[in-house]
Design a protein around this motif. Sequence first.
Motif, PDB file in Angstrom:
ATOM      1  N   ALA A  37       0.835  -1.197   0.000  1.00 15.75           N
ATOM      2  CA  ALA A  37       0.000   0.000   0.000  1.00 15.75           C
ATOM      3  C   ALA A  37       0.870   1.248   0.000  1.00 15.75           C
ATOM      4  N   GLY A  58      -6.734   0.698  -5.747  1.00 15.92           N
ATOM      5  CA  GLY A  58      -5.458   0.289  -5.175  1.00 15.92           C
ATOM      6  C   GLY A  58      -5.520   0.160  -3.668  1.00 15.92           C
ATOM      7  N   PRO A  59      -4.535  -0.527  -3.096  1.00 16.66           N
ATOM      8  CA  PRO A  59      -4.502  -0.700  -1.653  1.00 16.66           C
ATOM      9  C   PRO A  59      -4.179   0.625  -0.968  1.00 16.66           C
ATOM     10  N   SER A  77      -2.473  -3.627  -6.625  1.00 15.36           N
ATOM     11  CA  SER A  77      -3.798  -4.002  -6.135  1.00 15.36           C
ATOM     12  C   SER A  77      -4.257  -5.304  -6.775  1.00 15.36           C
ATOM     13  N   GLN A  78      -4.074  -5.416  -8.085  1.00 11.36           N
ATOM     14  CA  GLN A  78      -4.471  -6.633  -8.796  1.00 11.36           C
ATOM     15  C   GLN A  78      -3.658  -7.828  -8.294  1.00 11.36           C
ATOM     16  N   GLN A  81      -5.057  -8.885  -4.983  1.00 13.57           N
ATOM     17  CA  GLN A  81      -6.364  -9.535  -5.139  1.00 13.57           C
ATOM     18  C   GLN A  81      -6.207 -10.972  -5.623  1.00 13.57           C
TER      19      GLN A  81
END
Length: 144
Positions: A37, A58-59, A77-78, A81
Motif C-alpha cells: 500500500a 489500489g490498496p 492491487s491486482q 487480489q
Amino acid sequence: MPAWDIDPINVQTTLKSTGEAAGGLEKAANSLVTNMASAAESAGTAVPGGQFNGPMIGPVVAGTPRVPVGPVAAALSQYLQERQQKLSYMAQRTIDSVQGAADATNAYVTGDLDMAATHQANALKATVVPPPPGVDGNGGQGPK
C-alpha cells in the motif's frame, strides 16, 4: 500392522512452535499489505493530480486518505487480489493441519486409555479363581 509411537508431549511442543511460526506468517502477510500500500501511494499517478477525475483504486494504508493512483498502484492491487485466495488458503490449511494433528494425538491418547481400561476389565473377567481345597465336596483336592 505398523506400531504407533506417538509422544504426546513432543507433539504438543511441535504444535506450539508451529502455531508461533504461523503467527509470524500472519505478521509477514500484514506487513506485505502495508508495504505494498505504501509503495502504491508512493508510485504516483500517470497524470497530474489536478487533472484526475476517475475512480480511486489500489490498496490504501488504514487511516490514510484515498488519493488518485496510477498504473503501478493498480498492478499492485491486482496482484494482491489474485494472491488473497492463496494466502487465505495457506492460513486455513495451517490452522486445519495443526488442529488435525492435535485431534489425532488426543484420539491416540484416548484410545490408549480406552484400550488399557478394556484390557484391564478383560483381565479381571478372564480370571478364574478355583475354590479353596475342601469346598464343594472335593476332599481338599481343588477343582477337577
